[in-house]
Structures are given as C-alpha cells and as structure tokens.
Design a protein around this motif. Structure first.
Motif, PDB file in Angstrom:
ATOM      1  N   UNK A 148      32.620  22.769  11.175  1.00  0.00           N
ATOM      2  CA  UNK A 148      33.374  23.965  10.852  1.00  0.00           C
ATOM      3  C   UNK A 148      32.976  25.150  11.702  1.00  0.00           C
ATOM      4  N   UNK A 149      33.153  26.337  11.131  1.00  0.00           N
ATOM      5  CA  UNK A 149      32.890  27.591  11.825  1.00  0.00           C
ATOM      6  C   UNK A 149      31.548  28.166  11.381  1.00  0.00           C
ATOM      7  N   UNK A 150      31.000  29.028  12.235  1.00  0.00           N
ATOM      8  CA  UNK A 150      29.754  29.725  11.900  1.00  0.00           C
ATOM      9  C   UNK A 150      29.813  31.174  12.367  1.00  0.00           C
ATOM     10  N   UNK A 151      29.289  32.043  11.518  1.00  0.00           N
ATOM     11  CA  UNK A 151      28.960  33.405  11.921  1.00  0.00           C
ATOM     12  C   UNK A 151      27.460  33.443  12.183  1.00  0.00           C
ATOM     13  N   UNK A 152      27.069  33.962  13.327  1.00  0.00           N
ATOM     14  CA  UNK A 152      25.668  34.243  13.624  1.00  0.00           C
ATOM     15  C   UNK A 152      25.518  35.751  13.745  1.00  0.00           C
ATOM     16  N   UNK A 153      24.626  36.324  12.937  1.00  0.00           N
ATOM     17  CA  UNK A 153      24.465  37.779  12.890  1.00  0.00           C
ATOM     18  C   UNK A 153      23.042  38.131  13.303  1.00  0.00           C
ATOM     19  N   UNK A 154      22.815  38.525  14.564  1.00  0.00           N
ATOM     20  CA  UNK A 154      21.449  38.881  14.972  1.00  0.00           C
ATOM     21  C   UNK A 154      21.014  40.196  14.331  1.00  0.00           C
ATOM     22  N   UNK A 155      19.833  40.173  13.725  1.00  0.00           N
ATOM     23  CA  UNK A 155      19.259  41.367  13.106  1.00  0.00           C
ATOM     24  C   UNK A 155      18.123  41.943  13.941  1.00  0.00           C
ATOM     25  N   UNK A 156      17.424  41.077  14.688  1.00  0.00           N
ATOM     26  CA  UNK A 156      16.386  41.506  15.631  1.00  0.00           C
ATOM     27  C   UNK A 156      16.483  40.606  16.848  1.00  0.00           C
ATOM     28  N   UNK A 157      16.342  41.181  18.045  1.00  0.00           N
ATOM     29  CA  UNK A 157      16.382  40.387  19.258  1.00  0.00           C
ATOM     30  C   UNK A 157      17.803  40.191  19.768  1.00  0.00           C
ATOM     31  N   UNK A 158      17.961  39.218  20.665  1.00  0.00           N
ATOM     32  CA  UNK A 158      19.231  38.986  21.357  1.00  0.00           C
ATOM     33  C   UNK A 158      19.639  37.523  21.230  1.00  0.00           C
ATOM     34  N   UNK A 159      20.918  37.294  20.956  1.00  0.00           N
ATOM     35  CA  UNK A 159      21.492  35.958  20.887  1.00  0.00           C
ATOM     36  C   UNK A 159      22.277  35.701  22.170  1.00  0.00           C
ATOM     37  N   UNK A 160      21.811  34.746  22.983  1.00  0.00           N
ATOM     38  CA  UNK A 160      22.515  34.352  24.200  1.00  0.00           C
ATOM     39  C   UNK A 160      23.388  33.144  23.883  1.00  0.00           C
ATOM     40  N   UNK A 161      24.609  33.131  24.382  1.00  0.00           N
ATOM     41  CA  UNK A 161      25.548  32.076  24.017  1.00  0.00           C
ATOM     42  C   UNK A 161      26.223  31.483  25.249  1.00  0.00           C
ATOM     43  N   UNK A 217      26.482  42.162   2.282  1.00  0.00           N
ATOM     44  CA  UNK A 217      26.505  41.295   1.105  1.00  0.00           C
ATOM     45  C   UNK A 217      25.734  40.007   1.367  1.00  0.00           C
ATOM     46  N   UNK A 218      25.908  39.422   2.558  1.00  0.00           N
ATOM     47  CA  UNK A 218      25.169  38.200   2.892  1.00  0.00           C
ATOM     48  C   UNK A 218      23.667  38.446   2.830  1.00  0.00           C
ATOM     49  N   UNK A 219      23.216  39.584   3.346  1.00  0.00           N
ATOM     50  CA  UNK A 219      21.790  39.919   3.296  1.00  0.00           C
ATOM     51  C   UNK A 219      21.313  40.085   1.858  1.00  0.00           C
ATOM     52  N   UNK A 220      22.135  40.716   1.014  1.00  0.00           N
ATOM     53  CA  UNK A 220      21.757  40.912  -0.383  1.00  0.00           C
ATOM     54  C   UNK A 220      21.688  39.593  -1.144  1.00  0.00           C
ATOM     55  N   UNK A 225      28.345  40.357  15.538  1.00  0.00           N
ATOM     56  CA  UNK A 225      28.192  38.992  15.057  1.00  0.00           C
ATOM     57  C   UNK A 225      28.919  38.071  16.015  1.00  0.00           C
ATOM     58  N   UNK A 226      28.527  36.817  15.993  1.00  0.00           N
ATOM     59  CA  UNK A 226      29.114  35.832  16.891  1.00  0.00           C
ATOM     60  C   UNK A 226      29.787  34.761  16.046  1.00  0.00           C
ATOM     61  N   UNK A 227      31.079  34.527  16.321  1.00  0.00           N
ATOM     62  CA  UNK A 227      31.884  33.579  15.565  1.00  0.00           C
ATOM     63  C   UNK A 227      32.169  32.381  16.451  1.00  0.00           C
ATOM     64  N   UNK A 257      15.501  37.349  14.686  1.00  0.00           N
ATOM     65  CA  UNK A 257      15.914  37.240  13.282  1.00  0.00           C
ATOM     66  C   UNK A 257      17.438  37.161  13.234  1.00  0.00           C
ATOM     67  N   UNK A 258      17.971  36.142  12.570  1.00  0.00           N
ATOM     68  CA  UNK A 258      19.418  35.932  12.532  1.00  0.00           C
ATOM     69  C   UNK A 258      19.851  35.458  11.144  1.00  0.00           C
ATOM     70  N   UNK A 259      21.001  35.938  10.694  1.00  0.00           N
ATOM     71  CA  UNK A 259      21.685  35.384   9.527  1.00  0.00           C
ATOM     72  C   UNK A 259      22.762  34.429  10.019  1.00  0.00           C
TER      73      UNK A 259
END
Length: 338
Positions: A81-94, A170-173, A108-110, A131-133
C-alpha cells in the motif's frame, strides 16, 4: 500498551545493528538496511528506538535511528500500500522510480513501495539521530481514485500547516498516548486518522489541480469533490449516482465516465457507495462497544433501509451473514468486499 516497542540498548553493542537489520528486513518485505555512518571508534555506535502501533488496518510507527540506508532487494518489494514518512529530525533522502528527493521537518513524503528504490535516513549530526513517523495505509483503504493519487505518489508534500500539521500532530499524539489505550480503541483511532488522511490528500489534490490545464483541472477537481461528497453522506439512504451528479451540476453519464477513468475502469459510483457502506458496517459489527446494537440498526446507520438487502449484500461481499460475522464466523476475505 497497544504497540510493540524496541530499544537497541537491550542488545549487546556489537550485535545491535545486525539485530535491528534483521528485524527491519522482516518488517519491510523486499527491502533491507545498511549502515550509513561509523558504528565503532569514529562514532557513538548504532542506536534504534521504535514504537509500532496497529490501528485497525493502518500501521503507525515512530523510529529514532542512527543514519542508515534502506535499499530494495526484490523486484516484488512491499506491494502492501501507501506510506507517509514524516521526518521530525534529520533528512530523508529518497529515490522513487529514479526521481531523487530530500525531505526535512515540516514536510512529509508520500510513496508506494512498488516504485521505491531506496531511502537514506540521515541524522542531523554524527551524534544525533534521525527521527521519523511512518503511517502505512492499504491501497484499498483510501477512497480517492488511484488515478488521482498518482499525482501525489513519490512526492514531498507540505506538513507544516493546515491539514498536514493536523494529521502529523494527531499521529504524534496517538503514539505518545500508546500506553493509555486499550486494544478496543485501535479501530476507532484508525478511523479518525484515516479521515484526516483523506482530508489531507483531498486538499493536496485540489491544490495541485489548479495548476493543471483547464479541462483536466475541471475533471480532476470534480472527482475529488464527488468522492468527498459521497464519503460524508454514506448514511443517507437517498445517496445515489443521480444525487451526486445533481449536486455537482453534471450529467450522470459524464460523472460515470470520468469516475471510471480515475479508477482505471474498476469501479462504478454505485459500487463505490455500496463497498464503503459495507466496510463501515463491518467495522461496527466487530466493535465490542456496539455489541448490543441490533444488526438492522447498524445497517440503517450506513444507509440500508431494508435489512434483507443489507444481509444479501453483506453475504455476497464477505461470504457470511452480518450476524455470523458478529459472532466470529470467518469472512471470505480480510480485505474489501468482492
């Protein structure tokens, strides 16, 4: 506690990365991880903290890691399926289908795993952690047509304000309160998070439609609005393709044509309405908090005025009657109605 926790400090230092690597490769089918920074001597060693929560059909996780690379190992990788990646600290390379990107906090990255080649998870410095959600969503859980979603897949999207900030907040909570929830809360939380996902994606699609050529813009915006209109009126027994068309000032035949084009010809408007009503009814039948609510009341809650029609459609979709499903008979499928 409704989640699964892992902390690398529970593993001997020399074995930490190998242990986590095996854990990660089993969880993300077709992908595996490689260290991207020094493990010994030059740095503090590998570190990982993870919390994973199942929210009905959704999966929500928080990961705080030393820098790593995640690379595809199989052509059939991660078709879930699909994913959301939400970087909170640092960098997400794709690297998605050959398109390179870099996402940082506030975005965020979808993506879908079918075309994801690699991820680089980069800590802000040698002693920090990335750090990523992550929010995992089955493809058939999203009501927006695949033809529309293709505009967003593999994209870095804003998350610092509006619907994006609400979704990530909301996801973080939910993750922060994992110790306070009961297992029976998970389906309800998943429904709430999925509603926010739909609101966010619809907002992004409408925003991007404004930049498309005028005829394409109109068609695309109409499909997004029609889906949103239907999602909020599933309980109305009068919801029909004609009502949807009238509300948007177009003919039924035109609405059918562009809807089928955006769904790849796989679904009609009436089929979409029936499928989503049955999904909601099935969720309610499985909810212990609604165990005392008669089946016909649940049917009426989702637009069915005739209990016999509901039972017939439910059995055709899942292979069992609503009462059998409520009392634990296995359904014919764990996914959407046939």
């Amino acid at each position: 506690m409704i989640g699964d926790e892992f902390h690398s400090d529970t593993v001997p230092a020399a074995e930490r990365f190998a242990y986590w690597q095996d854990r990660m490769c089993r969880r993300m089918a077709g992908f595996c991880a490689e260290e991207a920074g020094p493990a010994d001597g030059g740095g503090p060693g590998f570190h990982a903290e993870e919390l994973e929560i199942g929210l009905g059909r959704l999966g929500l996780s928080s990961r705080r890691l030393s820098s790593v690379d995640v690379v595809r190992r199989s052509a059939d990788a991660d078709k879930g399926g699909y994913r959301f990646l939400v970087p909170l600290e640092g960098t997400l390379l794709t690297d998605w289908n050959g398109r390179l990107g870099a996402s940082r906090p506030g975005t965020l990255y979808f993506h879908d795993g079918t075309r994801l080649n690699a991820l680089g998870l980069r800590a802000p410095d040698v002693r920090g952690h990335f750090h990523v959600l992550t929010l995992a969503i089955p493809q058939d859980a999203l009501t927006l047509p695949p033809g529309s979603l293709r505009r967003l897949v593999g994209q870095e999207l804003p998350a610092g304000e509006g619907p994006g900030a609400l979704l990530t907040g909301v996801a973080s909570q939910v993750l922060g309160g994992a110790h306070a929830y009961r297992p029976t809360d998970t389906e309800r939380l998943g429904t709430a998070v999925l509603d926010l996902v739909h609101a966010y994606l619809a907002h992004q699609l409408e925003t991007r439609a404004g930049a498309a050529p005028e005829p394409e813009h109109r068609r695309h915006a109409l499909v997004v609005r029609a889906v949103d209109f239907m999602r909020h009126r599933l309980a109305d027994p009068e919801l029909t393709p004609q009502q949807v068309a009238d509300a948007h000032h177009v003919s039924v035949s035109y609405l059918h044509r562009i809807f089928r084009a955006h769904t790849g010809g796989r679904e009609t408007i009436a089929g979409w309405i029936r499928r989503r009503r049955l999904e909601h009814a099935r969720r309610d039948l499985a909810d212990p908090a609604l165990a005392a609510v008669p089946v016909h009341r649940i049917a009426a809650r989702w637009g069915y005025t005739h209990a016999a029609a509901f039972t017939r459609n439910f059995r055709a979709a899942y292979g069992v009657t609503p009462r059998e499903y409520r009392h634990g008979a296995p359904a014919a499928t764990d996914d959407d109605p046939r």
